[in-house]
Design a protein around this motif. Structure first.
Motif, short mmCIF file in Angstrom:
data_model
loop_
_atom_site.label_atom_id
_atom_site.label_comp_id
_atom_site.label_asym_id
_atom_site.label_seq_id
_atom_site.Cartn_x
_atom_site.Cartn_y
_atom_site.Cartn_z
N SER A 136 0.81 -1.22 0.00
CA SER A 136 0.00 0.00 0.00
C SER A 136 0.84 1.27 0.00
O SER A 136 0.31 2.35 -0.24
N ASN A 137 2.12 1.11 0.30
CA ASN A 137 2.99 2.27 0.49
C ASN A 137 2.45 3.15 1.62
O ASN A 137 2.45 4.37 1.54
N TRP A 138 1.93 2.50 2.66
CA TRP A 138 1.35 3.15 3.83
C TRP A 138 2.04 2.55 5.05
O TRP A 138 2.05 1.34 5.22
N PRO A 139 2.63 3.36 5.91
CA PRO A 139 3.52 2.82 6.95
C PRO A 139 2.85 2.26 8.19
O PRO A 139 3.53 1.68 9.04
N THR A 140 1.53 2.43 8.34
CA THR A 140 0.92 2.04 9.60
C THR A 140 -0.17 0.99 9.43
O THR A 140 -0.69 0.77 8.35
N ILE A 141 -0.48 0.35 10.54
CA ILE A 141 -1.54 -0.65 10.66
C ILE A 141 -2.52 -0.06 11.67
O ILE A 141 -2.08 0.50 12.66
N PRO A 142 -3.81 -0.18 11.46
CA PRO A 142 -4.54 -1.00 10.53
C PRO A 142 -4.61 -0.39 9.13
O PRO A 142 -4.38 0.81 8.95
N GLN A 143 -4.97 -1.26 8.18
CA GLN A 143 -5.23 -0.84 6.81
C GLN A 143 -6.53 -1.48 6.36
O GLN A 143 -6.77 -2.66 6.59
N VAL A 144 -7.36 -0.68 5.70
CA VAL A 144 -8.68 -1.12 5.25
C VAL A 144 -8.73 -1.10 3.73
O VAL A 144 -8.29 -0.13 3.10
N TYR A 145 -9.28 -2.18 3.16
CA TYR A 145 -9.45 -2.32 1.71
C TYR A 145 -10.91 -2.58 1.43
O TYR A 145 -11.54 -3.43 2.06
N LEU A 146 -11.46 -1.84 0.47
CA LEU A 146 -12.83 -2.05 0.00
C LEU A 146 -12.76 -2.40 -1.47
O LEU A 146 -12.23 -1.63 -2.27
N ASN A 147 -13.28 -3.57 -1.81
CA ASN A 147 -13.26 -4.06 -3.19
C ASN A 147 -11.85 -4.06 -3.77
O ASN A 147 -11.65 -3.67 -4.92
N GLY A 148 -10.89 -4.46 -2.98
CA GLY A 148 -9.50 -4.56 -3.43
C GLY A 148 -8.76 -3.24 -3.47
O GLY A 148 -7.58 -3.21 -3.79
N GLU A 149 -9.43 -2.14 -3.14
CA GLU A 149 -8.81 -0.81 -3.18
C GLU A 149 -8.44 -0.37 -1.77
O GLU A 149 -9.27 -0.44 -0.85
N PHE A 150 -7.23 0.13 -1.61
CA PHE A 150 -6.79 0.64 -0.33
C PHE A 150 -7.56 1.91 0.02
O PHE A 150 -7.61 2.86 -0.77
N VAL A 151 -8.19 1.92 1.19
CA VAL A 151 -8.94 3.08 1.66
C VAL A 151 -8.07 3.94 2.57
O VAL A 151 -8.02 5.15 2.44
N GLY A 152 -7.39 3.30 3.50
CA GLY A 152 -6.55 4.02 4.45
C GLY A 152 -6.55 3.31 5.78
O GLY A 152 -6.93 2.14 5.88
#
Length: 162
Positions: free
Chosen positions: A109-125
């Motif tokens: 995701s190129n996002w450094p933190t957890i949690p991470q949320v995906y909707l329909n395969g797309e990274f939300v944040g």
């Protein structure tokens, strides 16, 4: 904003004692639908394996702990926001169980933190983005695109009747 997070914390504590035992979570190494985390050209942290997990279900959360027992406040807040909207059918992957997956999802995701949320395969944040979407109504709309009716719509309708 902090009021919603505080409410999520309180809800999380109650849920951990209540119906939160419902098996919503799959361990990251425990074979998601459509193939296990080990498949697709590498270990559980490989781009292919992460892609497979992200696309295995319309709603996917990478978190610390499980929905029944979140192990950080941000993961707990994400679980509570989903619960407020009545989203019970989702895949949760505990990154604390698999260091390769923990790093792999951050790379993916190129996002450094957890949690991470995906909707329909797309990274939300992460938690902050999901909270913002909850507050401004965007989450209701995004869930609608997935065919999920937010429970908040029904709660608002009930409130309007009073």
């Amino acid at each position: 904003m902090s009021g919603v997070v505080r409410a999520a914390w309180r809800l999380g504590a109650a849920a951990a004692r209540g119906r939160a035992g419902r098996p919503l979570s799959q361990a990251a190494t425990g074979g998601a639908e459509g193939g296990g985390a080990e498949g697709g050209g590498g270990g559980s942290g490989s781009r292919e394996a992460v892609e497979q997990l992200v696309r295995a279900h319309p709603v996917v959360v990478f978190m610390k702990g499980s929905p029944a027992q979140p192990l950080c406040g941000f993961s707990n807040a994400v679980v509570q926001i989903l619960r407020l909207h009545g989203v019970e059918d989702y895949r949760a992957h505990d990154v604390l169980q698999d260091p390769d997956l923990r790093q792999g999802i951050k790379n993916y995701s190129n996002w450094p933190t957890i949690p991470q949320v995906y909707l329909n395969g797309e990274f939300v944040g992460g938690c902050d983005i999901l909270l913002q979407m909850h507050q401004n109504g965007d989450l209701v709309e995004e869930l609608k695109k997935l065919g999920i009716r937010s429970a908040l719509l029904d709660a608002k309708k009930d409130q309007d009747k009073k």
